[in-house]
Enzyme design. Structure first.
Site, mmCIF file in Angstrom:
data_model
loop_
_atom_site.group_PDB
_atom_site.id
_atom_site.type_symbol
_atom_site.label_atom_id
_atom_site.label_comp_id
_atom_site.label_asym_id
_atom_site.label_seq_id
_atom_site.Cartn_x
_atom_site.Cartn_y
_atom_site.Cartn_z
ATOM 1 N N CYS A 108 0.894 -1.294 -0.169
ATOM 2 C CA CYS A 108 0.033 -0.104 -0.104
ATOM 3 C C CYS A 108 0.737 1.339 0.055
ATOM 4 O O CYS A 108 0.387 2.301 -0.218
ATOM 5 C CB CYS A 108 -1.120 0.067 1.101
ATOM 6 S SG CYS A 108 -0.226 -0.358 2.761
ATOM 7 N N PHE A 246 -8.472 -14.820 4.777
ATOM 8 C CA PHE A 246 -9.938 -14.732 5.290
ATOM 9 C C PHE A 246 -10.080 -15.024 6.739
ATOM 10 O O PHE A 246 -11.281 -15.868 6.632
ATOM 11 C CB PHE A 246 -10.707 -15.360 4.076
ATOM 12 C CG PHE A 246 -10.685 -14.697 2.864
ATOM 13 C CD1 PHE A 246 -11.174 -13.407 2.576
ATOM 14 C CD2 PHE A 246 -9.981 -15.138 1.595
ATOM 15 C CE1 PHE A 246 -11.082 -12.879 1.345
ATOM 16 C CE2 PHE A 246 -9.919 -14.684 0.380
ATOM 17 C CZ PHE A 246 -10.454 -13.471 0.309
ATOM 18 N N ALA A 247 -9.316 -14.903 7.377
ATOM 19 C CA ALA A 247 -9.434 -15.580 8.957
ATOM 20 C C ALA A 247 -10.475 -14.259 9.746
ATOM 21 O O ALA A 247 -9.880 -13.335 10.280
ATOM 22 C CB ALA A 247 -8.145 -15.327 9.651
ATOM 23 N N ARG A 248 -11.714 -14.613 9.537
ATOM 24 C CA ARG A 248 -12.587 -13.890 10.358
ATOM 25 C C ARG A 248 -13.765 -14.628 10.431
ATOM 26 O O ARG A 248 -14.433 -15.518 9.728
ATOM 27 C CB ARG A 248 -12.955 -12.408 9.298
ATOM 28 C CG ARG A 248 -13.127 -12.865 7.974
ATOM 29 C CD ARG A 248 -12.960 -11.652 7.265
ATOM 30 N NE ARG A 248 -13.349 -11.711 5.629
ATOM 31 C CZ ARG A 248 -13.045 -10.917 4.556
ATOM 32 N NH1 ARG A 248 -12.492 -9.684 5.062
ATOM 33 N NH2 ARG A 248 -13.415 -10.970 3.521
#
Length: 264
Positions: A108, A246-248
């Site tokens: 970023c 996508f650990a949520r």
């Protein structure tokens, strides 16, 4: 995080119904930090002016310019935090790689790295660490708590290193996800922490250079609530890293070296 890293800025909020009003926003402050190595300026980076020494050390270790914190002879932060001076025994060839054939990464903050070849591709993280899925969920719950700076500004990334039992090794924040990783590993290395059974949790997406940074520090498990790229998965498989995205919300995708995650 101290309030000195947050500026209060007036702005105009325009609503969907066409209305508008004056408000005050809390905005993160970033500064240009210069890194001097053995008396020579080697780069400047835009980052939050906190943990600048750890940031510099983590970056140099990630790029294999220095091999160990024991190679550092002198380390100081000067000029009101805007300059880091390091005197160290270095790998001259790896330092030169920072100045030619650079790869603009997908970071970023448009990270730059020159050391994608040679030593890095020979790495393999052979750690036999195993983590129970229940411990992983607890680590993630703790990771998503205590995000005051993000809640205030919505403009920072977070990186945390954990032991396999869920206890914290180090934590760092920055506007750039690569900066946050360099800071957290720098803090851990300066504290002489062993990372060969550590878990790295990050808030940003997992791309190739994030995997390479982890491999350079022998970190076996890397977790993010965000997505990963194909090259990151390929590199993690080759380098021996368990890559989790996508650990949520009580679920996650374990892309590589799944045997390190033990189902209860």
């Amino acid at each position: 995080m101290k309030n000195k890293y947050i500026a209060k800025i007036p702005f105009m909020r325009i609503e969907r119904d066409g209305g508008y009003r004056e408000k005050i926003d809390e905005v993160i402050c970033e500064e240009r930090i210069a890194l001097y190595l053995n008396g020579n300026k080697i780069l400047s980076t835009m980052s939050i002016p906190e943990d600048q020494d750890a940031h510099a050390v983590g970056f140099l270790l990630s790029e294999a310019v220095i091999e160990s914190v024991d190679d550092i002879k002198h380390l100081e932060v000067v000029e009101s935090g805007l300059r880091v001076n390091i005197d160290a025994q270095i790998k001259e060839e790896n330092l030169k790689n920072l100045y030619h054939e650079k790869t603009l990464t997908s970071g970023c903050c448009v990270g730059v790295t020159g050391n994608f070849e040679g030593k890095i591709v020979e790495k393999f993280v052979a750690s036999q660490v195993r983590v129970k899925i229940g411990v992983l969920w607890e680590i993630l719950r703790n990771f998503y708590e205590n995000n005051e700076l993000f809640n205030q500004t919505g403009c920072v990334h977070k990186a945390v290193l954990m032991h396999k039992d869920g206890s914290k090794i180090a934590i760092a924040f920055d506007v750039g996800r690569h900066n946050a990783v360099d800071k957290v590993v720098g803090k851990a290395r300066l504290a002489r922490e062993n990372l060969d059974s550590a878990i790295l949790c990050v808030s940003g997406r997992l791309s190739l250079e994030m995997v390479i940074k982890s491999a350079m520090h022998d970190i076996p498990i890397v977790v993010s609530r965000a997505a990963t790229t194909q090259l990151a998965i390929q590199a993690a498989q080759k380098l021996g890293i368990t890559l989790i995205g996508f650990a949520r919300e009580g679920r996650c995708n374990v892309y590589t070296h799944q045997s390190r995650i033990v189902m209860d």
